[in-house]
Scaffold this active site. Sequence first.
Site, PDB file in Angstrom:
ATOM      1  N   THR A 214       0.820  -1.214   0.000  1.00 14.50           N
ATOM      2  CA  THR A 214       0.000   0.000   0.000  1.00 14.50           C
ATOM      3  C   THR A 214       0.851   1.259   0.000  1.00 14.50           C
ATOM      4  O   THR A 214       1.967   1.270   0.552  1.00 14.50           O
ATOM      5  CB  THR A 214      -0.905   0.004   1.245  1.00 14.50           C
TER       6      THR A 214
ATOM      7  N   TYR B 174      -1.874   0.194  10.024  1.00 19.66           N
ATOM      8  CA  TYR B 174      -2.153  -0.467   8.743  1.00 19.66           C
ATOM      9  C   TYR B 174      -0.910  -0.437   7.854  1.00 19.66           C
ATOM     10  O   TYR B 174      -0.442  -1.483   7.376  1.00 19.66           O
ATOM     11  CB  TYR B 174      -3.337   0.205   8.044  1.00 19.66           C
TER      12      TYR B 174
END
Length: 335
Positions: free
Chosen positions: A125, A149
Amino acid sequence: MPSDSARPFAILVTGGAGYIGSHAVLALLDAGWSVSVIDNLVTGFRQAVDSRARFHEGDIADAALVARIIAGDGIGAILHFAGSVVVPESVEKPLKYYRNNTANSRSLIESAVEGGVRHFIFSSTAATYGIPAEIPVREDMPTVPINPYGMSKLMTEAMLKDVAAAHPINYCALRYFNVAGADPDGRAGQSTAGATHLIKVAVGAALGKRAEVAIFGTDYATPDGTGVRDYIHVSDLADAHLHALDTLIARPDESHVMNCGYGRGFSVLEVLDSVDRITGGTVVRRMEPRRAGDPDALVADNSRILATTPWRPRLADLDTIVNHALAWERTSAKR
Ligand code: UDP
């Protein structure tokens, strides 16, 4: 049992019942690969998995199950999408993210090595960069995640780097920017319950499923003051995985970390204007304060994937992305 197509082996897709995974399954099948899916259906949907794929309900941390799938289905490569993806939730429940995204990936990677899997593609990501010092952001710029995350994904990238140096496996970590849209043929789309992503929220509002769209911050250092993101069509992203796989197979001694984006950004207002343009309506907008941890702008430098693979954007037009998201939102009963 060996793969039943002309391809040399079958592909295991983790999280294949989820949004991006289900599109990757379609792309693989369309390209002639045999595909097995493992998904625990916590956030995914069984019906999102194309019927041409073999489906295994279960957890990637179930090493005995994964070993049976690798051996039984003739798996030579893993595309690993399974994980948790909600940034604010990762701040509230960091250990959930370090379990689902980091510890369970460790277990899966171990199963891959022990099962003789040669290639591994990981859903990483742009959140690994944190707040980039420079836009567009390159892969060799500092990775300083600002939430669990991003860190949970970066830790998995680190494991893969070390494992590829020690074992006969190569990997590609694809750092996704803002994924949106739906399969152009309407076979798949985003069905995630309680989705918070801008384009999904905006098309929902355009269809009357919600009253308005909150604009989180109008005082960013961007041309119109709202956040700028590099929105990538989910089918282009799925296609990037096919090219990454071909590259890993062709050059087994090389591993890669590559941004997946188009190298251009749109503001929140530009996205909402696109939705209005397509529907002919007007989405109700409500100005709200900034969301914690949102960078002003996040745009990919995609020169590495363009140089490393034959992948090229095909669906980069914002109106096309919004149009496909809208079409899915209209027809899908499951949201
Ligand atoms: N955003 C917004 N309203 C929403 C959802 C998102 O204004 O209902 C903004 C958000 O602040 C960011 C951009 O839209 O600037 C993209 O946010 P999203 O949650 O889709 O993805 P993120 O970039 O956080 O991964």
